[in-house]
Design a protein around this motif. Structure first.
Motif, PDB file in Angstrom:
ATOM      1  N   THR A  91     -10.908  16.664  -6.618  1.00  0.00           N
ATOM      2  CA  THR A  91      -9.987  17.545  -7.321  1.00  0.00           C
ATOM      3  C   THR A  91      -8.590  17.434  -6.727  1.00  0.00           C
ATOM      4  OG1 THR A  91     -11.701  19.133  -7.956  1.00  0.00           O
ATOM      5  CG2 THR A  91      -9.435  19.947  -7.853  1.00  0.00           C
ATOM      6  N   ALA A  92      -7.624  17.114  -7.573  1.00  0.00           N
ATOM      7  CA  ALA A  92      -6.244  16.912  -7.110  1.00  0.00           C
ATOM      8  C   ALA A  92      -5.363  16.601  -8.309  1.00  0.00           C
ATOM      9  CB  ALA A  92      -6.179  15.757  -6.116  1.00  0.00           C
ATOM     10  N   VAL A  93      -4.071  16.591  -8.060  1.00  0.00           N
ATOM     11  CA  VAL A  93      -3.136  16.018  -9.018  1.00  0.00           C
ATOM     12  C   VAL A  93      -3.032  14.530  -8.707  1.00  0.00           C
ATOM     13  CG1 VAL A  93      -0.785  16.010  -9.914  1.00  0.00           C
ATOM     14  CG2 VAL A  93      -1.866  18.178  -9.231  1.00  0.00           C
ATOM     15  N   TYR A  94      -3.236  13.720  -9.697  1.00  0.00           N
ATOM     16  CA  TYR A  94      -3.198  12.271  -9.527  1.00  0.00           C
ATOM     17  C   TYR A  94      -1.871  11.728 -10.034  1.00  0.00           C
ATOM     18  CZ  TYR A  94      -8.060  12.099  -8.123  1.00  0.00           C
ATOM     19  OH  TYR A  94      -9.238  12.260  -7.427  1.00  0.00           O
ATOM     20  N   TYR A  95      -1.239  10.927  -9.184  1.00  0.00           N
ATOM     21  CA  TYR A  95       0.064  10.369  -9.492  1.00  0.00           C
ATOM     22  C   TYR A  95      -0.007   8.851  -9.599  1.00  0.00           C
ATOM     23  CZ  TYR A  95       1.908  14.903  -8.012  1.00  0.00           C
ATOM     24  OH  TYR A  95       2.178  16.242  -7.892  1.00  0.00           O
ATOM     25  N   CYS A  96       0.663   8.341 -10.588  1.00  0.00           N
ATOM     26  CA  CYS A  96       0.843   6.901 -10.724  1.00  0.00           C
ATOM     27  C   CYS A  96       2.140   6.521 -10.018  1.00  0.00           C
ATOM     28  CB  CYS A  96       0.935   6.558 -12.206  1.00  0.00           C
ATOM     29  SG  CYS A  96       1.282   4.841 -12.577  1.00  0.00           S
ATOM     30  N   ALA A  97       2.151   5.340  -9.422  1.00  0.00           N
ATOM     31  CA  ALA A  97       3.340   4.891  -8.708  1.00  0.00           C
ATOM     32  C   ALA A  97       3.526   3.395  -8.909  1.00  0.00           C
ATOM     33  CB  ALA A  97       3.210   5.197  -7.222  1.00  0.00           C
ATOM     34  N   ALA A  98       4.761   2.968  -8.791  1.00  0.00           N
ATOM     35  CA  ALA A  98       5.063   1.543  -8.933  1.00  0.00           C
ATOM     36  C   ALA A  98       6.130   1.158  -7.920  1.00  0.00           C
ATOM     37  CB  ALA A  98       5.549   1.235 -10.347  1.00  0.00           C
ATOM     38  N   THR A  99       6.074  -0.090  -7.504  1.00  0.00           N
ATOM     39  CA  THR A  99       7.064  -0.587  -6.572  1.00  0.00           C
ATOM     40  C   THR A  99       7.618  -1.914  -7.060  1.00  0.00           C
ATOM     41  OG1 THR A  99       7.463  -1.337  -4.309  1.00  0.00           O
ATOM     42  CG2 THR A  99       5.259  -1.646  -5.161  1.00  0.00           C
ATOM     43  N   ILE A 100       8.871  -2.170  -6.735  1.00  0.00           N
ATOM     44  CA  ILE A 100       9.482  -3.443  -7.061  1.00  0.00           C
ATOM     45  C   ILE A 100       9.403  -4.391  -5.871  1.00  0.00           C
ATOM     46  CG2 ILE A 100      11.026  -2.420  -8.765  1.00  0.00           C
ATOM     47  CD1 ILE A 100      13.252  -2.559  -6.663  1.00  0.00           C
ATOM     48  N   ASP A 101       8.738  -3.958  -4.826  1.00  0.00           N
ATOM     49  CA  ASP A 101       8.590  -4.784  -3.626  1.00  0.00           C
ATOM     50  C   ASP A 101       7.965  -6.129  -3.998  1.00  0.00           C
ATOM     51  OD1 ASP A 101       6.530  -4.508  -0.625  1.00  0.00           O
ATOM     52  OD2 ASP A 101       8.172  -5.854  -1.136  1.00  0.00           O
ATOM     53  N   VAL A 102       8.582  -7.199  -3.603  1.00  0.00           N
ATOM     54  CA  VAL A 102       8.084  -8.529  -3.969  1.00  0.00           C
ATOM     55  C   VAL A 102       7.108  -9.089  -2.939  1.00  0.00           C
ATOM     56  CG1 VAL A 102      10.151  -9.068  -5.300  1.00  0.00           C
ATOM     57  CG2 VAL A 102      10.045  -9.672  -2.870  1.00  0.00           C
ATOM     58  N   GLY A 103       6.815  -8.323  -1.912  1.00  0.00           N
ATOM     59  CA  GLY A 103       5.882  -8.790  -0.904  1.00  0.00           C
ATOM     60  C   GLY A 103       4.476  -8.931  -1.455  1.00  0.00           C
ATOM     61  N   THR A 104       3.681  -9.745  -0.814  1.00  0.00           N
ATOM     62  CA  THR A 104       2.316  -9.979  -1.278  1.00  0.00           C
ATOM     63  C   THR A 104       1.357  -8.892  -0.812  1.00  0.00           C
ATOM     64  OG1 THR A 104       1.898 -11.379   0.640  1.00  0.00           O
ATOM     65  CG2 THR A 104       2.620 -12.470  -1.379  1.00  0.00           C
ATOM     66  N   ALA A 105       1.665  -8.244   0.276  1.00  0.00           N
ATOM     67  CA  ALA A 105       0.787  -7.179   0.760  1.00  0.00           C
ATOM     68  C   ALA A 105       0.931  -5.945  -0.129  1.00  0.00           C
ATOM     69  CB  ALA A 105       1.141  -6.821   2.194  1.00  0.00           C
ATOM     70  N   ILE A 106      -0.188  -5.412  -0.569  1.00  0.00           N
ATOM     71  CA  ILE A 106      -0.161  -4.242  -1.448  1.00  0.00           C
ATOM     72  C   ILE A 106       0.056  -3.001  -0.586  1.00  0.00           C
ATOM     73  CG2 ILE A 106      -1.435  -2.888  -3.122  1.00  0.00           C
ATOM     74  CD1 ILE A 106      -3.045  -5.387  -3.783  1.00  0.00           C
ATOM     75  N   PRO A 107       1.112  -2.258  -0.824  1.00  0.00           N
ATOM     76  CA  PRO A 107       1.394  -1.104   0.027  1.00  0.00           C
ATOM     77  C   PRO A 107       0.495   0.074  -0.291  1.00  0.00           C
ATOM     78  CG  PRO A 107       3.048  -1.285  -1.689  1.00  0.00           C
ATOM     79  CD  PRO A 107       2.156  -2.482  -1.826  1.00  0.00           C
ATOM     80  N   SER A 108       0.287   0.925   0.716  1.00  0.00           N
ATOM     81  CA  SER A 108      -0.558   2.099   0.544  1.00  0.00           C
ATOM     82  C   SER A 108       0.119   3.373   1.029  1.00  0.00           C
ATOM     83  CB  SER A 108      -1.888   1.905   1.276  1.00  0.00           C
ATOM     84  OG  SER A 108      -1.659   1.718   2.657  1.00  0.00           O
ATOM     85  N   LYS A 109       1.393   3.288   1.318  1.00  0.00           N
ATOM     86  CA  LYS A 109       2.116   4.472   1.784  1.00  0.00           C
ATOM     87  C   LYS A 109       3.015   5.011   0.684  1.00  0.00           C
ATOM     88  CE  LYS A 109       2.161   2.972   6.609  1.00  0.00           C
ATOM     89  NZ  LYS A 109       3.012   2.631   7.784  1.00  0.00           N
ATOM     90  N   VAL A 110       3.157   6.313   0.662  1.00  0.00           N
ATOM     91  CA  VAL A 110       4.006   6.960  -0.332  1.00  0.00           C
ATOM     92  C   VAL A 110       5.413   6.387  -0.306  1.00  0.00           C
ATOM     93  CG1 VAL A 110       5.093   9.144  -0.974  1.00  0.00           C
ATOM     94  CG2 VAL A 110       2.664   9.100  -0.358  1.00  0.00           C
TER      95      VAL A 110
END
Length: 126
Positions: A91-110
Motif C-alpha cells: 500500500t502506497a502512492v506509486y510514482y512513475c519517473a524518467a531520466t535523461i541520463d545516458v549512462g548504461t547503469a539503471i539508477p535506483s535513487k530518487v
C-alpha cells in the motif's frame, strides 16, 4: 520537458493484482530509463523497479522481486508495472519517473530521476 501521467491504481485485496500504466508526453525522445517508486505514509520514497530504453530491468529485490514486473512500450512512450500477489505492505502512492541520463547503469535513487508523475494510490486490504 517530459510529462508523466500514471493510471491504474485502486483498491485490491491481498493476493490480488493490479497493473499500473505511465504515459509519457513531451520531449520523450530525451528519455532513457523509466521507473517506478512508491511512498507509504510516513516513509521515504522507495525504489520499486526500472527499465532502460533497451529493455534491461532492475528491481527492488527485497520487496518486489518475483511479484512485480516492469515493461515498456517505447512506441507508445508508456511503462507498465504489473503487480501480483499484492501484500498489505504494498500500500502506497506509486510514482512513475524518467531520466535523461545516458549512462548504461539503471539508477535506483530518487535524485537520479529528472521527471515525475503525480502518483497513483494503491491500497491493499485484508
Amino acid at each position: 520537458q517530459v510529462q508523466l501521467v500514471e493510471s491504474g491504481g485502486g483498491l485490491v485485496q491481498t493476493g490480488g493484482s493490479l497493473r499500473l500504466s505511465c504515459a509519457a508526453s513531451g520531449r520523450t525522445f530525451s528519455m532513457n530509463h523509466m521507473g517506478w517508486f512508491r511512498q507509504a505514509p510516513g516513509k521515504e520514497r522507495e525504489f520499486v523497479a526500472a527499465m532502460s530504453w533497451s529493455g534491461r530491468r532492475t528491481y527492488n529485490k527485497e520487496s518486489v522481486l518475483g511479484r512485480f514486473t516492469i515493461s515498456r512500450d517505447n512506441a507508445k512512450n508508456t511503462v507498465y508495472l504489473q503487480m501480483n500477489s499484492l501484500k498489505l505492505e504494498d500500500t502506497a502512492v506509486y510514482y512513475c519517473a524518467a531520466t535523461i541520463d545516458v549512462g548504461t547503469a539503471i539508477p535506483s535513487k530518487v535524485a537520479d530521476y529528472d521527471y515525475w508523475g503525480q502518483g497513483t494510490q494503491v491500497t491493499v486490504s485484508s
